[in-house]
Design an enzyme around this catalytic site. Structure first.
Site, short mmCIF file in Angstrom:
data_model
loop_
_atom_site.label_atom_id
_atom_site.label_comp_id
_atom_site.label_asym_id
_atom_site.label_seq_id
_atom_site.Cartn_x
_atom_site.Cartn_y
_atom_site.Cartn_z
N GLY A 1 -1.81 139.91 67.93
CA GLY A 1 -2.88 140.36 69.01
C GLY A 1 -3.38 141.76 68.62
CD GLU B 1 -9.49 130.80 65.57
OE1 GLU B 1 -7.77 130.57 64.96
OE2 GLU B 1 -9.41 131.42 65.45
CB ALA C 1 -4.72 141.79 75.63
CB THR D 1 -9.06 133.47 70.43
OG1 THR D 1 -10.14 132.77 71.68
CG2 THR D 1 -9.61 132.54 68.97
CE1 TYR D 2 -3.27 134.45 76.58
CE2 TYR D 2 -2.56 135.93 75.29
CZ TYR D 2 -2.05 135.82 76.37
OH TYR D 2 -1.14 136.19 77.06
CG HIS E 1 -4.87 131.79 69.99
ND1 HIS E 1 -5.57 132.52 68.41
CD2 HIS E 1 -5.76 130.84 69.08
CE1 HIS E 1 -6.22 131.86 67.46
NE2 HIS E 1 -6.12 130.22 68.32
#
Length: 292
Positions: free
Chosen positions: A119, A28, A62, A59-60, A88
């Site tokens: 999240g 990751e 918002a 990863t992500y 993600h």
């Protein structure tokens, strides 16, 4: 790492000989903030791609800017390595229609694997309206995505109890999730109890342990506090007095992770997910040592 390699070589070799299937790993990463960290990220990506992982994930954030950055990094990693790379996708600050559009866009642009997450809350007053289960259901309605979801051996910080976590994971598995990746842990018994509990509750997907390398114990304590992960007393004792000695911390941390992976191998675990922190040196050494 040679002294550690010599110590474990015979034990690991015997274990590997007894495995019917190839041990696999996934890694990751998070989107870089600037050009310098971007170079370091792709240096790690190239290094870890030599281990032939079954999956990279990114990863992500918002907000829309972070989402676009995640998509860009996913596409670049896949183009550079040819390895399946999963973005993600979280439910924070997004409606079902927005998530549907994002998922359709991903599928139309060749992305077939997604890590589906609720999240983290942006602030204490935030009220979730959409959960990871809803996202899994939505994704499966759109297309046959390969979906990874989260699991929590030591209970999610917002869960009422361990059984609540198990029931939530079962719902995600029944809705079409292909595997679960756990939060990192340092008490292997927590993972093994969780895995046993999953089996008892007919959760028929693989529970892949999440492994976090230890570079800095102060940083680790912050991560653990945020994620409700317990740090054993003996770890505090091992790192005592080493606040300014990061090199020794890294060596001790590598030894701890080696022991975790070794124990999990003996318990039949064949897949491992590493939280890289966008670094490759320690993880590459550990994976190479275990024949990954």
């Amino acid at each position: 790492m040679n002294f550690l390699h010599q110590y474990y070589q015979d034990i690991i070799k015997k274990k590997l000989e007894n495995l019917n299937d190839k041990i696999q790993c996934s890694f990751e990463f998070f989107p870089p903030k600037n050009l310098d960290t971007e170079k370091k990220l792709f240096s790690s990506v190239v290094k870890l791609s030599l281990l032939k992982p079954f999956l990279f994930s990114v990863t992500y954030g918002a907000n829309s800017g972070e989402r676009k950055k995640t998509y860009s990094i996913v596409q670049r990693i896949h183009k550079k390595t040819g390895i399946t790379t999963a973005p993600h996708l979280t439910c924070v600050d997004a409606s079902l229609s927005e998530l549907k559009e994002i998922a359709k866009f991903y599928w139309e642009n060749g992305i077939r694997s997604i890590v589906a997450l609720r999240g983290d809350v942006p602030n204490k007053s935030y009220q979730h309206k959409i959960y990871a289960l809803d996202l899994v259901v939505l994704l499966k309605k759109i297309a046959d995505f390969d979906i990874s979801v989260a699991a929590y051996p030591e209970i999610h910080p917002e869960s009422k109890n361990a059984q609540s976590d198990i029931l939530n994971l079962k719902k995600k598995a029944d809705a079409g999730a292909n595997r679960a990746i756990t939060q990192f842990f340092f008490n292997v018994e927590s993972y093994l109890r969780f895995r046993d509990n999953c089996i008892k509750n007919n959760i028929n997907i693989e529970i892949i342990p999440g492994i976090l390398p230890i570079y800095n114990f102060e940083q680790l304590k912050k991560f653990s506090s945020m994620t409700n992960v317990s740090i054993p007393k003996w770890m505090f004792e091992m790192f005592n007095g080493l606040d300014e000695d990061l090199e020794t911390q890294k060596i001790i941390g590598s030894n701890i992770v080696i022991n975790i992976v070794k124990t999990l191998l003996y318990e039949g675990v064949k897949n491992f997910h590493f939280y890289t922190l966008n670094k490759s040196d320690v993880i590459y050494s550990i994976c190479h040592m275990f024949g990954l």
